[in-house]
Scaffold this motif. Structure first.
Motif, PDB file in Angstrom:
ATOM      1  N   LYS A  60       0.829  -1.215   0.000  1.00  0.00           N
ATOM      2  CA  LYS A  60       0.000   0.000   0.000  1.00  0.00           C
ATOM      3  C   LYS A  60       0.857   1.257   0.000  1.00  0.00           C
ATOM      4  CE  LYS A  60      -4.039  -2.118   2.087  1.00  0.00           C
ATOM      5  NZ  LYS A  60      -4.911  -2.197   3.271  1.00  0.00           N
ATOM      6  N   TYR A  95       0.146   0.131  -4.516  1.00  0.00           N
ATOM      7  CA  TYR A  95      -0.431  -1.035  -5.187  1.00  0.00           C
ATOM      8  C   TYR A  95      -1.883  -1.262  -4.771  1.00  0.00           C
ATOM      9  CZ  TYR A  95       4.003  -2.586  -7.105  1.00  0.00           C
ATOM     10  OH  TYR A  95       5.167  -2.673  -7.820  1.00  0.00           O
ATOM     11  N   GLN A  96      -2.699  -1.635  -5.720  1.00  0.00           N
ATOM     12  CA  GLN A  96      -4.047  -2.113  -5.470  1.00  0.00           C
ATOM     13  C   GLN A  96      -3.916  -3.602  -5.133  1.00  0.00           C
ATOM     14  OE1 GLN A  96      -6.407  -2.646  -9.030  1.00  0.00           O
ATOM     15  NE2 GLN A  96      -8.286  -2.110  -7.960  1.00  0.00           N
ATOM     16  N   TYR A 106      -8.816  -3.549 -12.871  1.00  0.00           N
ATOM     17  CA  TYR A 106      -7.795  -3.262 -11.882  1.00  0.00           C
ATOM     18  C   TYR A 106      -6.903  -2.137 -12.354  1.00  0.00           C
ATOM     19  CZ  TYR A 106      -6.119  -7.144 -14.765  1.00  0.00           C
ATOM     20  OH  TYR A 106      -5.860  -7.996 -15.801  1.00  0.00           O
ATOM     21  N   ASN A 107      -6.171  -1.584 -11.399  1.00  0.00           N
ATOM     22  CA  ASN A 107      -5.220  -0.515 -11.699  1.00  0.00           C
ATOM     23  C   ASN A 107      -4.022  -1.090 -12.435  1.00  0.00           C
ATOM     24  OD1 ASN A 107      -6.874   1.163 -10.188  1.00  0.00           O
ATOM     25  ND2 ASN A 107      -5.623   0.985  -8.342  1.00  0.00           N
ATOM     26  N   VAL A 159      -0.844  -3.211  -9.640  1.00  0.00           N
ATOM     27  CA  VAL A 159      -1.665  -4.156  -8.894  1.00  0.00           C
ATOM     28  C   VAL A 159      -0.801  -5.261  -8.298  1.00  0.00           C
ATOM     29  CG1 VAL A 159      -2.180  -5.551 -10.932  1.00  0.00           C
ATOM     30  CG2 VAL A 159      -3.762  -5.593  -9.015  1.00  0.00           C
ATOM     31  N   GLU A 207      -8.241  -5.354  -0.639  1.00  0.00           N
ATOM     32  CA  GLU A 207      -9.137  -4.340  -1.183  1.00  0.00           C
ATOM     33  C   GLU A 207     -10.215  -4.953  -2.068  1.00  0.00           C
ATOM     34  OE1 GLU A 207      -5.831  -0.779  -1.361  1.00  0.00           O
ATOM     35  OE2 GLU A 207      -6.157  -2.002  -3.141  1.00  0.00           O
ATOM     36  N   HIS A 208      -9.854  -5.994  -2.795  1.00  0.00           N
ATOM     37  CA  HIS A 208     -10.780  -6.641  -3.723  1.00  0.00           C
ATOM     38  C   HIS A 208     -10.541  -8.145  -3.708  1.00  0.00           C
ATOM     39  CE1 HIS A 208     -11.593  -2.699  -5.465  1.00  0.00           C
ATOM     40  NE2 HIS A 208     -10.295  -2.505  -5.465  1.00  0.00           N
TER      41      HIS A 208
END
Length: 133
Positions: free
Chosen positions: A55, A59-60, A77-78, A81, A101-102
């Motif tokens: 983080k 990063y996602q 996604y970004n 990632v 996060e996901h």
């Protein structure tokens, strides 16, 4: 142990810039010794340490979980990632699930409960590389 080397081979082949390993004290790098020298590995004791580092670098965090309703093919996604994969036999820990996060899953058509972790990782990295590279 043998899956980690396979993941390093895929990572190198598809341009992954690093691999973060949580709770892995040792593994045999021989199956991917050339790739292990070219893709940096970072070792962490806890998920919190690892996620904090990711983080802080922007990063996602996307956790792969076979029970997720969100499928990878439909997820946006970004560019930056971090894909997270759980233990091959036990899956992701409750801490990983709670702090990611996901969550996403790979769409499967057969009655197999899950894929080998190195195969799932390879598919995810390939999907990402086709999107961003």
């Amino acid at each position: 142990d043998f899956n980690i080397g396979k993941i390093f081979r895929t990572a190198f082949a598809l341009g992954v810039n690093s691999i973060y390993l949580i709770g892995i004290d040792q593994f045999d790098p021989y199956p991917a010794k050339g790739c292990f020298r070219k893709v940096p590995a970072f070792f962490f004791t806890t998920i919190d340490e690892c996620y904090s580092e990711l983080k802080s670098k922007g990063y996602q965090i996307v956790l792969f979980d076979t029970h997720s309703e969100q499928k990878l093919r439909d997820f946006h996604y970004n560019k930056k990632v971090a894909f997270v994969f759980g233990h091959e036999e036990f899956g992701p820990s409750s801490v990983a699930k709670e702090t990611s996060e996901h969550t996403v899953a790979l769409k499967q058509y057969g009655n197999v409960e899950s894929l080998n972790v190195s195969v799932a990782c390879s598919l995810a990295i390939y999907h990402y590389s086709m999107t961003y590279l």
